[in-house]
Write an enzyme that holds these catalytic residues in place. Structure first.
Site, PDB file in Angstrom:
ATOM      1  N   GLY A 129      46.459  28.960  41.847  1.00  0.00           N
ATOM      2  CA  GLY A 129      46.157  27.856  42.785  1.00  0.00           C
ATOM      3  C   GLY A 129      47.067  26.486  42.308  1.00  0.00           C
ATOM      4  CG  ASN A 177      39.081  31.047  37.924  1.00  0.00           C
ATOM      5  OD1 ASN A 177      37.668  31.663  37.558  1.00  0.00           O
ATOM      6  ND2 ASN A 177      39.346  31.089  39.028  1.00  0.00           N
ATOM      7  CB  SER A 226      43.173  27.017  39.684  1.00  0.00           C
ATOM      8  OG  SER A 226      42.138  27.528  38.290  1.00  0.00           O
ATOM      9  N   GLY A 227      40.170  28.557  40.759  1.00  0.00           N
ATOM     10  CA  GLY A 227      38.880  29.028  41.171  1.00  0.00           C
ATOM     11  C   GLY A 227      38.798  29.279  42.484  1.00  0.00           C
ATOM     12  CD  GLU A 266      45.739  24.843  36.169  1.00  0.00           C
ATOM     13  OE1 GLU A 266      45.397  25.783  36.627  1.00  0.00           O
ATOM     14  OE2 GLU A 266      47.473  24.777  36.170  1.00  0.00           O
ATOM     15  CB  THR A 278      41.856  36.600  41.452  1.00  0.00           C
ATOM     16  OG1 THR A 278      42.894  35.920  40.896  1.00  0.00           O
ATOM     17  CG2 THR A 278      42.472  37.928  41.288  1.00  0.00           C
ATOM     18  CB  SER A 322      41.863  30.898  35.579  1.00  0.00           C
ATOM     19  OG  SER A 322      43.018  30.516  36.074  1.00  0.00           O
ATOM     20  CB  SER A 323      45.270  34.480  38.314  1.00  0.00           C
ATOM     21  OG  SER A 323      44.793  35.152  38.757  1.00  0.00           O
TER      22      SER A 323
HETATM   23  N1  LIG Z   1      33.852  36.078  47.960  1.00  0.00           N
HETATM   24  C1  LIG Z   1      33.046  36.005  46.890  1.00  0.00           C
HETATM   25  N2  LIG Z   1      32.415  36.650  46.066  1.00  0.00           N
HETATM   26  C2  LIG Z   1      31.591  35.818  44.993  1.00  0.00           C
HETATM   27  N3  LIG Z   1      31.849  35.640  43.814  1.00  0.00           N
HETATM   28  C3  LIG Z   1      33.482  34.806  44.181  1.00  0.00           C
HETATM   29  C4  LIG Z   1      34.183  34.682  45.834  1.00  0.00           C
HETATM   30  N4  LIG Z   1      35.544  34.507  44.827  1.00  0.00           N
HETATM   31  C5  LIG Z   1      35.330  34.163  43.977  1.00  0.00           C
HETATM   32  N5  LIG Z   1      33.803  34.294  43.391  1.00  0.00           N
HETATM   33  C6  LIG Z   1      33.713  33.754  42.232  1.00  0.00           C
HETATM   34  O1  LIG Z   1      34.272  32.909  41.585  1.00  0.00           O
HETATM   35  C7  LIG Z   1      35.313  32.823  40.262  1.00  0.00           C
HETATM   36  C8  LIG Z   1      36.831  32.941  40.541  1.00  0.00           C
HETATM   37  O2  LIG Z   1      38.043  33.351  41.763  1.00  0.00           O
HETATM   38  P1  LIG Z   1      38.977  33.947  41.941  1.00  0.00           P
HETATM   39  O3  LIG Z   1      39.124  34.022  40.239  1.00  0.00           O
HETATM   40  O4  LIG Z   1      38.983  35.089  42.586  1.00  0.00           O
HETATM   41  O5  LIG Z   1      39.715  32.524  41.736  1.00  0.00           O
HETATM   42  P2  LIG Z   1      41.514  32.118  42.183  1.00  0.00           P
HETATM   43  O6  LIG Z   1      41.270  31.266  42.804  1.00  0.00           O
HETATM   44  O7  LIG Z   1      42.090  33.468  42.149  1.00  0.00           O
HETATM   45  O8  LIG Z   1      41.716  30.827  40.615  1.00  0.00           O
HETATM   46  P3  LIG Z   1      43.160  31.103  40.103  1.00  0.00           P
HETATM   47  O9  LIG Z   1      44.083  30.642  40.646  1.00  0.00           O
HETATM   48  O10 LIG Z   1      42.630  30.196  38.160  1.00  0.00           O
HETATM   49  O11 LIG Z   1      43.225  32.212  39.384  1.00  0.00           O
HETATM   50  C9  LIG Z   1      35.404  34.347  40.789  1.00  0.00           C
HETATM   51  O12 LIG Z   1      35.481  34.827  39.229  1.00  0.00           O
HETATM   52  C10 LIG Z   1      34.385  34.723  41.367  1.00  0.00           C
HETATM   53  O13 LIG Z   1      33.520  34.564  39.864  1.00  0.00           O
HETATM   54 MG   LIG Z   2      43.026  34.243  40.521  1.00  0.00          MG
END
Ligand SMILES: Nc1ncnc2c1ncn2[C@@H]1O[C@H](COP(=O)(O)OP(=O)(O)OP(=O)(O)O)[C@@H](O)[C@H]1O
Ligand SMILES: [Mg+2]
Length: 1109
Positions: free
Chosen positions: A390, A160, A110-111, A392, A115, A163-164
């Site tokens: 992700g 996050n 997660s984070g 967790e 996404t 977070s999805s």
């Molecule tokens: N390539 C990137 N460039 C800039 N910031 C990023 C990038 N990837 C992620 N982030 C930052 O990290 C944060 C978390 O990313 P994201 O929501 O994609 O995580 P996740 O893997 O989908 O987590 P979860 O499993 O909780 O959904 C985003 O809100 C953004 O601020």
């Molecule tokens: Mg996500």
């Protein structure tokens, strides 16, 4: 200079190594160091072969610009620095050009940025695929589905801020050209417990906050909401606001996105009404109320909220109130109602809120799918993008059923990763004909089995427990687990008797622990049974179904009493297991592309690289093993063509050009470089290099060689530059010198030329003047001579003239005198002879001269040669009268002869006939002159051609001389009747004009005479020999238009046949024999009134009178 360089390989300008496969030495430290080094230089992407490792930078980097998209578009995967765009491009091109369905698997905790990564992939594909109004709308709808789903399915967690809280798999569908057609989204288990309760430091789903912050006052009023978060029990207070997140503007984005995706206004309204209802449900509170029978009952504290909910959703307030107070259990047609105590009422309320929200979420996904689904039925190519929650782990054993499900899903993804990576690696070796060496790696299939095994799996056990009759609690479930899984090497629990963890105090009694591939996770068993059951009292679902709100009604189809179903619905766990299984099956049919997301720190901060945290992720993601597998045998591989292109400058044979197959070139190159044979192997299309060291050596050599080449190029360039400059200068100098020389020579020449012309002009002037003088003198002399000569000639001529005149006068005088003298002499001498001869001689001479003159004149005055020309010149002298007449006669005879000589025999005959006629009738018959001009035709009737006269023709076998229609005069009344008159060589015939029957036939010998008048009529009588056979009927009195011709021909034919001349009598009165009688035919001058036709009348017995006009 460095910036100008065009990249052709990821090996160019590499920070650390771009592909972990090339890491040397390969161990955890070097791996992390490489990542860190790259991360510090803003290189967040690194490859392991074709897998992309992405480290969350937690700040926006300028590497996703449209220019970058163009840079990566249509480039080979290893051509540029590692990037998520390179992977997206590879996947898209493989889908478009090789027709391989793709899936992009994004994993990480997660984070870690899953996404974000999925959105980057989608936006890249949208940027490079087809354009056009329709395609752009599809793209826009696909992209805009993200904000809607994120608003309803994402929440701020401690890990996050976005977070999805659901799993998402999206199939983007393309046509054969690679243009997007639409998509299908599948969602996986929304973490609905969040609706009613959030862990400390976390928030509910974004949409609640977005509505309250972003909606207008008016809209809030419509939804019966207040802007203040603290008014709502379901919204955790401690982190209602998130740094850097503007809920109000996000609300506008969401509404806009909903519109783009295709939500109707009333649908959007309904969705927000449901959201508001959920929020307000949390505010319903219950108070205990004991009943007389001792049963605990609950009562709603403040009914105002309930009332508003019911107004919002169109539910009957009493129905809902009852559903919160009673529970009806239906079993075998028996209905048992029990009251709910306060705790049960709260449970019911929360269950309703959770269900309402999660069903709304699923409805949203279905509705979006309806909008974005492809409109055509053509075969589609598919690119699936998987963005699942992700892995967790909560500390302090806070992990519950949701985490268990999430981690199970990640476990499955790890498994498919292992399977497919290894499989692909192995397939490549086989494809290239390279020997495959097995590599040890951790296979998490055993963990998956622990969870999902149909008999002994944890999920199966949970289901069994939920369905079991009797009291079922979380503890009984744990007990069961302890019994069944105690010996499993990835299961840990303190409760089992022979447990290895009996003394492990870190493991509470109410927990069990699983060693996931990503680490140990301790699960609190409390709530497992409940959450798996996912129980919603039927009273509530029925109350919802009764709502006067189409959306809510549709969300609770089981509330319809007509469709009552006593069967238990499938449990949450088994539903999830089934959907994960379907997903895995789906993924296995596609070509996988991996993005492994890594979270660099727990603080959501940029620039911090927590090595321990990263190390942990690397371990559980098995990335090192991934590298090892990739390097099993050979660390690096590259197709021959790019390899040769990159290193060809290291060998003389291959530099600058290698003509031949690339593989042979690479062989020559490697032999030349003396690379030990065990270091590389030749595949079918690729070279495999065993050790990264070898590659680096090649790279070093290349770098060195490039420098040398650069120096060489520089040297040659400089030399060339100087030489060209020198040559140019030399050329310039020659040109300048030549121009100058020319100029000075020109000047010198012009000076000399000027002087020469002056001298020349003087001399010429002098010479000319001299010549002029001479000429003038000469001319004067000539003129003087001419004048003198003229005068002299004049004098001479005049003198001569005078002389000649004198001479001529003298001569003439002499001649005259002589003539006179001679005349005198002759006259005197001839006087005596003259009188005797001279007269006759003069007469003869004169006559001769006159005759001569006459004939010569006649010659010129001759008349034309026409025999009828009567002209003849007048006689000039009387004495030539007889001669003149004779000459005329001779000339006329001569020209008649000439005229006759031209005749053909036929013409002669005609003229003979005409002559005969003339002799017979000229001046005798008035009709004659008119006949002269008419040609004699004889056969006027075409007896032989006309079928009408066939019979007649057959009867007459002699040549027909005359065939003509005549009028036979009836002696009785003088009337005429038409008859055909035929004259043959021997006979005269009369035949009937219509039938052609012969009436009379008279041999020519029997014709004695022909009579006719002298007048201008055609009457004639044919007299027959008395006593002959033909004469018995009497003579014929006939009339014809061609009388002259007929009489002439009759005369001529009779003469030639009988040698006797036919008597032709011309008289105005003649007798005709009719039988015994003789009748007189008399011709008189008729009056004009009878017309031009002669008429015949019987006057009396003896007289027929013919009046001729
Ligand atoms: N390539 C990137 N460039 C800039 N910031 C990023 C990038 N990837 C992620 N982030 C930052 O990290 C944060 C978390 O990313 P994201 O929501 O994609 O995580 P996740 O893997 O989908 O987590 P979860 O499993 O909780 O959904 C985003 O809100 C953004 O601020
Ligand atoms: Mg996500």
């Amino acid at each position: 200079m460095a910036k100008m360089e065009v990249k052709t390989s990821l090996l160019d300008d590499m920070i650390g190594v771009g592909d972990m496969v090339l890491l040397e030495p390969l161990n955890e430290d070097s791996f992390i160091n490489n990542l860190k080094k790259r991360f510090d230089h803003n290189e967040v992407y690194t490859y392991i072969g074709s897998v992309v490792i992405s480290i969350n930078p937690y700040r926006s980097l300028p590497i996703y610009t449209p220019e970058k998209v163009e840079e990566y578009r249509n480039r080979n995967f290893y051509e540029l620095s590692p990037h998520i765009f390179a992977l997206s491009d590879e996947a898209y091109r493989s889908l478009r050009d090789q027709d391989k369905d793709q899936c992009i698997l994004i994993t990480g905790e997660s984070g870690a940025g899953k996404t974000e990564a999925s959105k980057l992939v989608m936006s890249y594909v949208a940027a490079v695929c087809g354009k056009g109004a329709e395609v752009n709308q599809v793209k826009e709808q696909l992209l805009q589905s993200n904000p809607v789903l994120e608003a309803f399915g994402n929440a701020k967690t401690v890990r996050n801020d976005n977070s999805s809280r659901f799993g998402k798999y999206m199939d983007i569908e393309f046509d054969f050209k690679g243009d997007p057609l639409g998509g299908v989204i599948s969602n996986y288990l929304l973490e609905k417990s969040r609706v009613v309760k959030q862990p400390r430091g976390e928030r509910n789903f974004h949409i609640f906050y977005q509505i309250l912050s972003g909606a207008s006052e008016e809209f809030l009023c419509k939804l019966k909401l207040e802007r203040d978060f603290s008014r709502y029990n379901y919204l955790g207070l401690d982190s209602a606001r998130v740094n850097g997140v503007d809920d109000a503007s996000n609300f506008r984005t969401v509404r806009n996105a909903m519109q783009i995706v295709g939500f109707m206004d009333h649908e959007t309204q309904s969705v927000f009404e449901v959201v508001a209802a959920v929020l307000k449900l949390g505010n319903i509170e219950f108070k205990p109320e004991s009943r007389s029978n001792g049963l605990d009952e609950s009562k709603i504290k403040d009914k105002n909220e309930l009332k508003e909910i019911c107004e919002l959703t169109g539910i009957d307030q009493s129905v809902l109130e009852r559903a919160f107070s009673f529970r009806t259990v239906e079993a075998k047609q028996e209905k048992v109602s029990t009251t709910l105590n306060v705790a049960q009422a709260y449970y019911a309320r929360d269950a309703l809120a959770k269900n309402l929200y999660s069903r709304l979420f699923s409805w949203l996904v279905t509705r979006i799918n309806e909008s974005i689904k492809a409109q055509t039925k053509v075969r589609k190519k598919v690119m699936g993008v998987l963005d699942i929650y992700g892995f967790e782990i909560f500390e302090n054993a806070d992990n519950s059923f949701e985490q268990f499900i999430i981690n199970y899903c990640n476990e499955k993804l790890q498994q498919i990763f292992i399977e497919l990576t290894l499989k692909e690696e192995q397939e490549e070796y086989i494809r290239e004909g390279i020997e495959w060496t097995h590599i040890e790696y951790f296979n998490n299939a055993i963990i998956c089995d622990l969870i999902e095994n149909n008999q002994t799996g944890i999920l199966a056990m949970l289901d069994e427990e939920c369905l079991r009759p009797g009291t079922v609690t979380d503890d009984t479930f744990l007990e069961k687990l302890n019994q069944v899984c105690a010996t499993h090497q990835h299961f840990e629990s303190r409760m089992s008797k022979c447990s290895r963890f009996l003394n492990d105090t870190s493991l509470p009694h109410s927990c069990f622990r699983i060693q996931h591939y990503a680490g140990k996770v301790m699960y609190q068993v409390e709530g497992f049974v409940d959450k798996n059951n996912d129980l919603l009292y039927r009273d509530l679902s029925q109350a919802m179904w009764k709502a006067n709100h189409s959306l809510i009604k549709a969300l609770f189809p089981e509330g319809n009493p007509a469709k009552i179903n006593l069967k238990r619905p499938p449990t949450a766990g088994s539903q999830f297991k089934a959907s994960v299984a379907t997903l895995m099956k789906n993924l296995q049919t596609k070509n996988p592309n991996y993005i492994r997301c890594i979270k660099p720190n727990d603080k959501k901060a940029a620039h911090i690289f927590n090595e321990a945290l990263v190390c942990h992720q690397i371990r559980y993601l098995g990335l090192l093993e991934n590298v090892r597998v990739r390097r099993a045998g050979y660390a690096f591989r590259q197709p021959y063509e790019p390899c040769l292109e990159r290193y060809k400058m290291l060998c003389k044979q291959t530099w600058p050009h290698w003509r031949g197959p690339a593989r042979a070139g690479v062989e020559v190159l490697f032999n030349e470089l003396g690379i030990p044979e065990e270091e590389f192997s030749f595949g079918r299309s690729k070279i495999f290099i065993r050790n990264p060291r070898t590659l680096f050596k090649l790279e070093d050599l290349r770098k060195q060689r490039l420098e040398d080449l650069a120096t060489l190029i520089e040297k040659i360039y400089r030399g060339w530059k100087c030489r060209t400059r020198f040559l140019l200068m030399k050329k310039c100098q020659v040109v300048i010198a030549s121009w100058y020389r020319r100029y000075s020579q020109q000047k010198k020449y012009q000076k000399i030329k000027g002087s020469a012309i002056t001298v020349q002009s003087y001399i010429r002037g002098w010479k000319a003047r001299k010549l002029l003088r001479e000429l003038k003198h000469l001319k004067r002399c000539n003129e003087a001579a001419t004048v003198i000569a003229a005068y002299w000639h004049g004098t001479q001529a005049r003198r001569e003239l005078r002389r000649l005149k004198d001479e001529a006068r003298n001569k003439h005088a002499i001649a005259v005198i002589w003539a006179f003298w001679l005349g005198y002499k002759v006259r005197r001498e001839y006087r005596k002879f003259f009188r005797a001869n001279a007269g006759r001689k003069i007469y003869e001479f004169t006559l001769q001269r006159l005759m001569q003159k006459y004939f010569l004149e006649m010659k010129n005055k001759m008349p034309s040669l026409s025999p009828i020309d009567k002209n003849w010149p007048a006689r000039p002298y009387l004495f030539l009268d007889s001669t003149h007449k004779e000459l005329k006669r001779i000339f006329h005879l001569w020209r008649c002869k000439k005229y006759r000589d031209q005749f053909t025999d036929q013409q002669k005959l005609i003229y003979e006939e005409k002559l005969e006629a003339s002799e017979l009738f000229k001046d005798k018959k008035a009709l004659y002159p008119a006949s002269v001009g008419q040609p004699f035709q004889g056969a006027y009737l075409e007896i032989s051609e006309n079928p009408k006269y066939k019979k007649l023709k057959d009867a007459v076998d002699e040549k027909i001389i005359i065939a003509e229609v005549v009028n036979k005069i009836n002696r009785a009344n003088g009337k005429a009747a038409s008859r055909i008159f035929l004259l043959t060589k021997n006979n005269v015939l009369l035949a009937d004009q219509k039938s052609g029957t012969i009436k009379s036939e008279v041999p020519l010998g029997d014709v004695t005479k022909v009579s006719m008048s002298s007048q201008n009529d055609g009457f004639f009588a044919v007299h027959l020999k008395e006593g002959s056979e033909a004469a018995s009927k009497g003579d014929f009195l006939l009339s014809s238009d061609h009388l002259i011709e007929m009489a002439t021909k009759l005369y001529r034919t009779t003469l030639s046949q009988t040698k006797q001349k036919l008597n032709i009598e011309i008289s105005d009165e003649f007798l005709v024999q009719f039988k015994q009688d003789k009748v007189c035919v008399k011709f008189i001058q008729g009056s004009q009134k009878n017309g031009n036709i002669p008429t015949c009348k019987r006057k009396n017995n003896r007289l027929l009178e013919v009046a001729v006009p």
